[in-house]
Design a protein around this motif. Structure first.
Motif, PDB file in Angstrom:
ATOM      1  N   TRP A  82      -2.141  -5.173  -1.267  1.00 59.58           N
ATOM      2  CA  TRP A  82      -1.660  -3.627  -1.255  1.00 59.58           C
ATOM      3  C   TRP A  82      -1.974  -3.098   0.081  1.00 59.58           C
ATOM      4  O   TRP A  82      -1.428  -2.164   0.647  1.00 59.58           O
ATOM      5  CB  TRP A  82      -2.204  -2.810  -2.370  1.00 59.58           C
ATOM      6  CG  TRP A  82      -1.278  -2.984  -3.656  1.00 59.58           C
ATOM      7  CD1 TRP A  82      -2.008  -3.640  -4.603  1.00 59.58           C
ATOM      8  CD2 TRP A  82      -0.221  -2.582  -3.847  1.00 59.58           C
ATOM      9  NE1 TRP A  82      -0.889  -4.005  -5.835  1.00 59.58           N
ATOM     10  CE2 TRP A  82      -0.072  -3.122  -5.254  1.00 59.58           C
ATOM     11  CE3 TRP A  82       0.715  -1.937  -3.436  1.00 59.58           C
ATOM     12  CZ2 TRP A  82       1.358  -2.892  -5.910  1.00 59.58           C
ATOM     13  CZ3 TRP A  82       2.068  -1.566  -4.074  1.00 59.58           C
ATOM     14  CH2 TRP A  82       2.206  -2.168  -5.159  1.00 59.58           C
ATOM     15  N   ASN A  83      -3.169  -3.474   0.757  1.00 66.56           N
ATOM     16  CA  ASN A  83      -3.586  -2.990   1.941  1.00 66.56           C
ATOM     17  C   ASN A  83      -2.847  -3.739   3.175  1.00 66.56           C
ATOM     18  O   ASN A  83      -3.245  -3.475   4.349  1.00 66.56           O
ATOM     19  CB  ASN A  83      -5.083  -3.090   1.962  1.00 66.56           C
ATOM     20  CG  ASN A  83      -5.683  -2.284   0.956  1.00 66.56           C
ATOM     21  OD1 ASN A  83      -5.302  -1.036   0.740  1.00 66.56           O
ATOM     22  ND2 ASN A  83      -6.716  -2.843   0.204  1.00 66.56           N
ATOM     23  N   ASP A  84      -2.189  -4.686   3.074  1.00 63.42           N
ATOM     24  CA  ASP A  84      -1.432  -5.572   4.268  1.00 63.42           C
ATOM     25  C   ASP A  84      -0.332  -4.504   4.806  1.00 63.42           C
ATOM     26  O   ASP A  84       0.079  -3.465   4.139  1.00 63.42           O
ATOM     27  CB  ASP A  84      -0.744  -6.796   3.754  1.00 63.42           C
ATOM     28  CG  ASP A  84      -1.612  -7.878   3.400  1.00 63.42           C
ATOM     29  OD1 ASP A  84      -2.912  -7.596   3.736  1.00 63.42           O
ATOM     30  OD2 ASP A  84      -1.293  -8.771   2.579  1.00 63.42           O
ATOM     31  N   SER A  85       0.224  -4.555   6.139  1.00 62.17           N
ATOM     32  CA  SER A  85       0.731  -3.776   6.734  1.00 62.17           C
ATOM     33  C   SER A  85       2.167  -4.353   6.088  1.00 62.17           C
ATOM     34  O   SER A  85       2.582  -5.343   6.155  1.00 62.17           O
ATOM     35  CB  SER A  85       0.862  -3.867   8.106  1.00 62.17           C
ATOM     36  OG  SER A  85       1.942  -3.327   8.922  1.00 62.17           O
ATOM     37  N   ALA A  86       3.170  -3.112   5.983  1.00 59.49           N
ATOM     38  CA  ALA A  86       4.427  -3.385   5.473  1.00 59.49           C
ATOM     39  C   ALA A  86       5.392  -3.559   6.580  1.00 59.49           C
ATOM     40  O   ALA A  86       6.531  -3.942   6.455  1.00 59.49           O
ATOM     41  CB  ALA A  86       5.232  -2.325   4.466  1.00 59.49           C
ATOM     42  N   LYS A  87       5.045  -3.511   7.838  1.00 53.43           N
ATOM     43  CA  LYS A  87       5.894  -3.553   8.943  1.00 53.43           C
ATOM     44  C   LYS A  87       6.632  -4.728   9.235  1.00 53.43           C
ATOM     45  O   LYS A  87       7.799  -4.902   9.423  1.00 53.43           O
ATOM     46  CB  LYS A  87       4.952  -3.020  10.366  1.00 53.43           C
ATOM     47  CG  LYS A  87       6.073  -2.789  11.489  1.00 53.43           C
ATOM     48  CD  LYS A  87       5.322  -2.020  12.626  1.00 53.43           C
ATOM     49  CE  LYS A  87       6.157  -1.835  13.710  1.00 53.43           C
ATOM     50  NZ  LYS A  87       5.547  -1.307  15.070  1.00 53.43           N
ATOM     51  N   GLU A  88       5.734  -5.900   9.053  1.00 51.19           N
ATOM     52  CA  GLU A  88       6.314  -7.157   9.088  1.00 51.19           C
ATOM     53  C   GLU A  88       7.348  -7.474   8.080  1.00 51.19           C
ATOM     54  O   GLU A  88       8.313  -8.203   8.304  1.00 51.19           O
ATOM     55  CB  GLU A  88       5.216  -8.188   9.213  1.00 51.19           C
ATOM     56  CG  GLU A  88       4.078  -8.120  10.426  1.00 51.19           C
ATOM     57  CD  GLU A  88       3.270  -7.057  10.131  1.00 51.19           C
ATOM     58  OE1 GLU A  88       2.728  -6.803   9.067  1.00 51.19           O
ATOM     59  OE2 GLU A  88       2.385  -6.561  11.111  1.00 51.19           O
ATOM     60  N   GLY A 102       9.201   0.943  10.485  1.00 50.95           N
ATOM     61  CA  GLY A 102       7.972   1.589  10.107  1.00 50.95           C
ATOM     62  C   GLY A 102       6.880   1.962  10.904  1.00 50.95           C
ATOM     63  O   GLY A 102       6.951   1.249  11.819  1.00 50.95           O
ATOM     64  N   ALA A 103       5.863   2.634  10.782  1.00 51.34           N
ATOM     65  CA  ALA A 103       4.961   2.891  11.533  1.00 51.34           C
ATOM     66  C   ALA A 103       3.654   2.216  11.336  1.00 51.34           C
ATOM     67  O   ALA A 103       2.461   2.449  11.481  1.00 51.34           O
ATOM     68  CB  ALA A 103       4.471   4.532  11.813  1.00 51.34           C
ATOM     69  N   GLY A 104       3.775   1.060  10.503  1.00 53.66           N
ATOM     70  CA  GLY A 104       2.594   0.390  10.344  1.00 53.66           C
ATOM     71  C   GLY A 104       1.723   0.493   9.203  1.00 53.66           C
ATOM     72  O   GLY A 104       0.817   0.307   9.024  1.00 53.66           O
ATOM     73  N   VAL A 105       2.611   1.316   8.163  1.00 51.78           N
ATOM     74  CA  VAL A 105       1.991   1.572   6.874  1.00 51.78           C
ATOM     75  C   VAL A 105       1.434   0.531   5.877  1.00 51.78           C
ATOM     76  O   VAL A 105       2.425  -0.601   5.836  1.00 51.78           O
ATOM     77  CB  VAL A 105       2.766   2.895   6.052  1.00 51.78           C
ATOM     78  CG1 VAL A 105       2.975   3.721   6.988  1.00 51.78           C
ATOM     79  CG2 VAL A 105       4.115   2.225   5.870  1.00 51.78           C
ATOM     80  N   THR A 106       0.825   0.569   4.962  1.00 52.85           N
ATOM     81  CA  THR A 106       0.431  -0.316   4.132  1.00 52.85           C
ATOM     82  C   THR A 106       1.444  -0.551   2.736  1.00 52.85           C
ATOM     83  O   THR A 106       1.940   0.790   2.807  1.00 52.85           O
ATOM     84  CB  THR A 106      -1.103  -0.125   3.539  1.00 52.85           C
ATOM     85  OG1 THR A 106      -1.134   0.973   2.579  1.00 52.85           O
ATOM     86  CG2 THR A 106      -2.177  -0.296   4.846  1.00 52.85           C
TER      87      THR A 106
END
Length: 46
Positions: free
Chosen positions: A5-11, A17-21
């Protein structure tokens, strides 16, 4: 699994996205849908 859940969703989203989790993304989606549900409720009164 819980730590994901705390991983960045951007990849996962192809750089969007702006690097949100994932937790922030899910929270934003819930807020977005709640907002539009409220709009629909207000419009259905007319």
């Amino acid at each position: 699994m819980d730590e994901d859940w705390n991983d960045s969703a951007k990849e996962e989203l192809g750089g969007v996205g702006a690097g949100v989790t994932f937790m922030e993304l899910l929270n934003g989606l819930v807020q977005h849908h709640a907002y539009h549900s409220g709009q629909i409720a207000l419009l259905s009164k007319f």
